[in-house]
Design a protein around this motif. Sequence first.
Motif, PDB file in Angstrom:
ATOM      1  N   PHE A  59      -2.668 -10.621  19.388  1.00  0.00           N
ATOM      2  CA  PHE A  59      -1.302 -10.765  19.895  1.00  0.00           C
ATOM      3  C   PHE A  59      -1.180 -10.242  21.326  1.00  0.00           C
ATOM      4  O   PHE A  59      -0.211  -9.561  21.686  1.00  0.00           O
ATOM      5  CB  PHE A  59      -0.298 -10.050  18.983  1.00  0.00           C
ATOM      6  CG  PHE A  59      -0.296 -10.573  17.572  1.00  0.00           C
ATOM      7  CD1 PHE A  59       0.261 -11.797  17.263  1.00  0.00           C
ATOM      8  CD2 PHE A  59      -0.887  -9.830  16.546  1.00  0.00           C
ATOM      9  CE1 PHE A  59       0.260 -12.281  15.962  1.00  0.00           C
ATOM     10  CE2 PHE A  59      -0.906 -10.305  15.242  1.00  0.00           C
ATOM     11  CZ  PHE A  59      -0.337 -11.531  14.951  1.00  0.00           C
ATOM     12  N   ASP A  60      -2.193 -10.554  22.149  1.00  0.00           N
ATOM     13  CA  ASP A  60      -2.135 -10.187  23.567  1.00  0.00           C
ATOM     14  C   ASP A  60      -1.240 -11.174  24.307  1.00  0.00           C
ATOM     15  O   ASP A  60      -1.252 -12.386  24.028  1.00  0.00           O
ATOM     16  CB  ASP A  60      -3.552 -10.205  24.149  1.00  0.00           C
ATOM     17  CG  ASP A  60      -3.616  -9.573  25.519  1.00  0.00           C
ATOM     18  OD1 ASP A  60      -2.709  -8.781  25.852  1.00  0.00           O
ATOM     19  OD2 ASP A  60      -4.581  -9.854  26.254  1.00  0.00           O
ATOM     20  N   PHE A  62       2.060 -11.549  24.102  1.00  0.00           N
ATOM     21  CA  PHE A  62       2.812 -12.143  22.986  1.00  0.00           C
ATOM     22  C   PHE A  62       3.683 -13.297  23.488  1.00  0.00           C
ATOM     23  O   PHE A  62       4.502 -13.139  24.393  1.00  0.00           O
ATOM     24  CB  PHE A  62       3.689 -11.076  22.335  1.00  0.00           C
ATOM     25  CG  PHE A  62       4.346 -11.526  21.069  1.00  0.00           C
ATOM     26  CD1 PHE A  62       3.637 -11.549  19.882  1.00  0.00           C
ATOM     27  CD2 PHE A  62       5.661 -11.929  21.066  1.00  0.00           C
ATOM     28  CE1 PHE A  62       4.241 -11.958  18.709  1.00  0.00           C
ATOM     29  CE2 PHE A  62       6.272 -12.344  19.903  1.00  0.00           C
ATOM     30  CZ  PHE A  62       5.560 -12.362  18.712  1.00  0.00           C
ATOM     31  N   HIS A  66       2.522 -17.248  19.079  1.00  0.00           N
ATOM     32  CA  HIS A  66       2.450 -16.158  18.102  1.00  0.00           C
ATOM     33  C   HIS A  66       3.700 -16.128  17.226  1.00  0.00           C
ATOM     34  O   HIS A  66       3.607 -16.007  15.991  1.00  0.00           O
ATOM     35  CB  HIS A  66       2.303 -14.822  18.824  1.00  0.00           C
ATOM     36  CG  HIS A  66       1.030 -14.680  19.577  1.00  0.00           C
ATOM     37  ND1 HIS A  66       0.956 -14.076  20.819  1.00  0.00           N
ATOM     38  CD2 HIS A  66      -0.246 -15.075  19.289  1.00  0.00           C
ATOM     39  CE1 HIS A  66      -0.288 -14.071  21.252  1.00  0.00           C
ATOM     40  NE2 HIS A  66      -1.048 -14.677  20.342  1.00  0.00           N
ATOM     41  N   VAL A  86      -2.338  -5.465  13.620  1.00  0.00           N
ATOM     42  CA  VAL A  86      -2.688  -5.596  15.035  1.00  0.00           C
ATOM     43  C   VAL A  86      -3.947  -4.768  15.287  1.00  0.00           C
ATOM     44  O   VAL A  86      -3.969  -3.558  15.000  1.00  0.00           O
ATOM     45  CB  VAL A  86      -1.541  -5.123  15.943  1.00  0.00           C
ATOM     46  CG1 VAL A  86      -1.895  -5.348  17.408  1.00  0.00           C
ATOM     47  CG2 VAL A  86      -0.245  -5.829  15.589  1.00  0.00           C
ATOM     48  N   THR A  99      -8.353  -7.044  27.056  1.00  0.00           N
ATOM     49  CA  THR A  99      -6.977  -7.506  26.878  1.00  0.00           C
ATOM     50  C   THR A  99      -6.136  -7.178  28.103  1.00  0.00           C
ATOM     51  O   THR A  99      -6.443  -6.258  28.867  1.00  0.00           O
ATOM     52  CB  THR A  99      -6.337  -6.845  25.648  1.00  0.00           C
ATOM     53  OG1 THR A  99      -6.358  -5.427  25.805  1.00  0.00           O
ATOM     54  CG2 THR A  99      -7.086  -7.236  24.380  1.00  0.00           C
ATOM     55  N   MET A 101      -2.675  -6.561  27.760  1.00  0.00           N
ATOM     56  CA  MET A 101      -1.764  -5.540  27.259  1.00  0.00           C
ATOM     57  C   MET A 101      -2.536  -4.497  26.452  1.00  0.00           C
ATOM     58  O   MET A 101      -3.516  -4.822  25.777  1.00  0.00           O
ATOM     59  CB  MET A 101      -0.682  -6.177  26.368  1.00  0.00           C
ATOM     60  CG  MET A 101       0.166  -7.205  27.083  1.00  0.00           C
ATOM     61  SD  MET A 101       1.237  -8.123  25.948  1.00  0.00           S
ATOM     62  CE  MET A 101       2.306  -6.815  25.354  1.00  0.00           C
ATOM     63  N   GLU A 103      -2.954  -1.638  23.356  1.00  0.00           N
ATOM     64  CA  GLU A 103      -2.627  -1.749  21.944  1.00  0.00           C
ATOM     65  C   GLU A 103      -1.203  -1.264  21.653  1.00  0.00           C
ATOM     66  O   GLU A 103      -0.509  -1.834  20.807  1.00  0.00           O
ATOM     67  CB  GLU A 103      -3.632  -0.978  21.088  1.00  0.00           C
ATOM     68  CG  GLU A 103      -3.735   0.503  21.404  1.00  0.00           C
ATOM     69  CD  GLU A 103      -4.795   1.194  20.542  1.00  0.00           C
ATOM     70  OE1 GLU A 103      -4.456   1.597  19.412  1.00  0.00           O
ATOM     71  OE2 GLU A 103      -5.940   1.318  21.003  1.00  0.00           O
ATOM     72  N   GLU A 105       1.373  -1.458  23.669  1.00  0.00           N
ATOM     73  CA  GLU A 105       2.274  -2.525  24.110  1.00  0.00           C
ATOM     74  C   GLU A 105       2.288  -3.669  23.113  1.00  0.00           C
ATOM     75  O   GLU A 105       3.347  -4.264  22.843  1.00  0.00           O
ATOM     76  CB  GLU A 105       1.835  -3.025  25.493  1.00  0.00           C
ATOM     77  CG  GLU A 105       2.004  -1.998  26.600  1.00  0.00           C
ATOM     78  CD  GLU A 105       1.371  -2.443  27.902  1.00  0.00           C
ATOM     79  OE1 GLU A 105       1.752  -1.902  28.965  1.00  0.00           O
ATOM     80  OE2 GLU A 105       0.480  -3.311  27.874  1.00  0.00           O
ATOM     81  N   ARG A 106       1.146  -3.970  22.543  1.00  0.00           N
ATOM     82  CA  ARG A 106       1.093  -5.041  21.548  1.00  0.00           C
ATOM     83  C   ARG A 106       1.776  -4.639  20.243  1.00  0.00           C
ATOM     84  O   ARG A 106       2.430  -5.458  19.590  1.00  0.00           O
ATOM     85  CB  ARG A 106      -0.375  -5.448  21.315  1.00  0.00           C
ATOM     86  CG  ARG A 106      -0.987  -6.096  22.555  1.00  0.00           C
ATOM     87  CD  ARG A 106      -2.403  -6.594  22.325  1.00  0.00           C
ATOM     88  NE  ARG A 106      -3.390  -5.519  22.350  1.00  0.00           N
ATOM     89  CZ  ARG A 106      -4.157  -5.152  21.330  1.00  0.00           C
ATOM     90  NH1 ARG A 106      -4.043  -5.788  20.162  1.00  0.00           N
ATOM     91  NH2 ARG A 106      -5.043  -4.185  21.438  1.00  0.00           N
ATOM     92  N   TYR A 107       1.657  -3.381  19.864  1.00  0.00           N
ATOM     93  CA  TYR A 107       2.369  -2.907  18.674  1.00  0.00           C
ATOM     94  C   TYR A 107       3.880  -3.083  18.840  1.00  0.00           C
ATOM     95  O   TYR A 107       4.566  -3.590  17.947  1.00  0.00           O
ATOM     96  CB  TYR A 107       2.063  -1.421  18.419  1.00  0.00           C
ATOM     97  CG  TYR A 107       0.623  -1.097  18.090  1.00  0.00           C
ATOM     98  CD1 TYR A 107      -0.223  -2.048  17.529  1.00  0.00           C
ATOM     99  CD2 TYR A 107       0.106   0.180  18.347  1.00  0.00           C
ATOM    100  CE1 TYR A 107      -1.546  -1.740  17.233  1.00  0.00           C
ATOM    101  CE2 TYR A 107      -1.210   0.496  18.048  1.00  0.00           C
ATOM    102  CZ  TYR A 107      -2.031  -0.466  17.502  1.00  0.00           C
ATOM    103  OH  TYR A 107      -3.341  -0.154  17.200  1.00  0.00           O
ATOM    104  N   THR A 176      -3.002 -17.365  24.455  1.00  0.00           N
ATOM    105  CA  THR A 176      -3.291 -16.277  25.396  1.00  0.00           C
ATOM    106  C   THR A 176      -4.342 -16.706  26.415  1.00  0.00           C
ATOM    107  O   THR A 176      -4.242 -16.383  27.609  1.00  0.00           O
ATOM    108  CB  THR A 176      -3.771 -15.040  24.626  1.00  0.00           C
ATOM    109  OG1 THR A 176      -2.760 -14.645  23.695  1.00  0.00           O
ATOM    110  CG2 THR A 176      -4.047 -13.893  25.569  1.00  0.00           C
TER     111      THR A 176
END
Length: 340
Positions: A59-60, A62, A66, A86, A99, A101, A103, A105-107, A176
Amino acid sequence: MEELEHTCPHPRTTLTKPAIFARESSCDCRAPHEKLTIAQARRGTPVDRPVRVYADGIFDLFHSGHARALMQAKNLFPNTYLIVGVCSDELTHKFKGFTVMTEFERYEALRHCRYVDEVLRDAPWTLTPEFLEKHKIDFVAHDDIPYSSAGSEDVYKHIKEAGMFVPTQRTEGISTSDLITRIVRDYDVYARRNLQRGYTAKELNVSYINEKKYRLQNQVDRMKEKVRTVEEKSKHFVYRVEEKSADLIQKWEEKSREFIGNFLELFGPDGTWKQVFQERSGRMLSYALSPRGSPCNSPPRELSPQRSPSPPLPPRPLAQRTAIVPKLPQRSVGLHQQHE
């Protein structure tokens, strides 16, 4: 034996709060978690708990692709509790690559998606039976394209064989990798934009020569923008002048028609001026043919108060008076004497 009731969390009924993070102890429900078939889940059973669906990914950056995949996973069954796993930066950099972003930021991006009920941080790269049992997962949702990674041709192969895999459809035209490709393709444009917004060349990893080149290009673009702005303003000014000119011409035409109409009313063949002229000419002609007589009560000429009488002439000498009297012919004198 005492029968335990299900205490599994239910799907969120409001979208005003972000999704919760999964706890280390996972699902606290102690009731037995019977295995479901896809047909049973689609009929809405069991009725005492939601169907727990798991979807994982990186989910980089987003994006809508997604979100659409998670929407499909959420709507697989009438009562779905969607858990999204994630992967961490460490696993992602090891098996897939760097990546954009982080982790965290992705959360947070996943927590604010409306279809997500729970976010599982630091998700495993490969799903084991122990992991599925720990989180009491009924089905796993992902697109049906074989995902080769970590030395496996398809990391979801054992999930598909166990009858726990539910496919979703990918959204064409967005991913992505596509977004990163756009950034790399238009690198100069984005580098120039960020330099203009205050980023340093060191932060952008741009060389000294490229920095100067980008700044010069930014100045040229600003100059072009100014010229374009002046052209737009000039076009707008000309347009306004044309509008006002058209209004003035229209008003002038209206006034001209009004003036010509009034002129024709006065001096036309049947105009007012002709009637006035004919009336005056008629009065003058009638006056010339039959002038008005003098009033009957006018004073006599010799007694008129307006004119003074002439003074009497002085008497002349007798010699002058006899000289003035003409001599009569003899015949006339004789006749006069004879008559006497």
